[in-house]
Motif scaffolding. Sequence first.
Motif: not given
Length: 184
Positions: A62-63, A65-66, A69-70, A121
Amino acid sequence: MTLAKTQRLTRDAWIGTGLAALASDGPEALRAEPLARRLGATKGSFYWHFDDLPAYHAALIETWEQAETARITETLAAEETDPSRLRRLAQIIAEDPARDGAAVEPAMRAWALGHAGAQAAVARLDAARLDRLGALLRSVGVGNPEMARIIHAAGLGMAALAPDARGDAPGAIGSLVDLILALR
């Protein structure tokens, strides 16, 4: 006792170390004991922050992927035109940011071959990139929907090359985008 021995590790420290371990040593390194050794900590510290390895793996994915994306959103916001956004997005795909000298995205993609969470992801990130590339291509007058896949695949291929074989990957993928824009 020294400050280093009394200072508690954070969840983010475990995540950052895990991303670096994934990039340098592969998914086999994503276990509590090797990570604790890498941090000079105990497994107890690991389990203070994460219920178990699957929870840790989910947080790691999750980290990543975020962050990816950011990185796309923030970088493209700084560009003023769609052609420059298109070129910069292609460069972002080709220039995987390194952790401890190793590229994370190729390691995440390799892990995704056998891990459902990593696979999902990677698929979401690919879909977001392809959507953004497609929208930018359409905005500059390139209607062929396959061009987004071509740019994406070329960028991924450059990022996956060994560090000494990458050369100037962002420059090369930028040249590909320039060629596509010149031929439209």
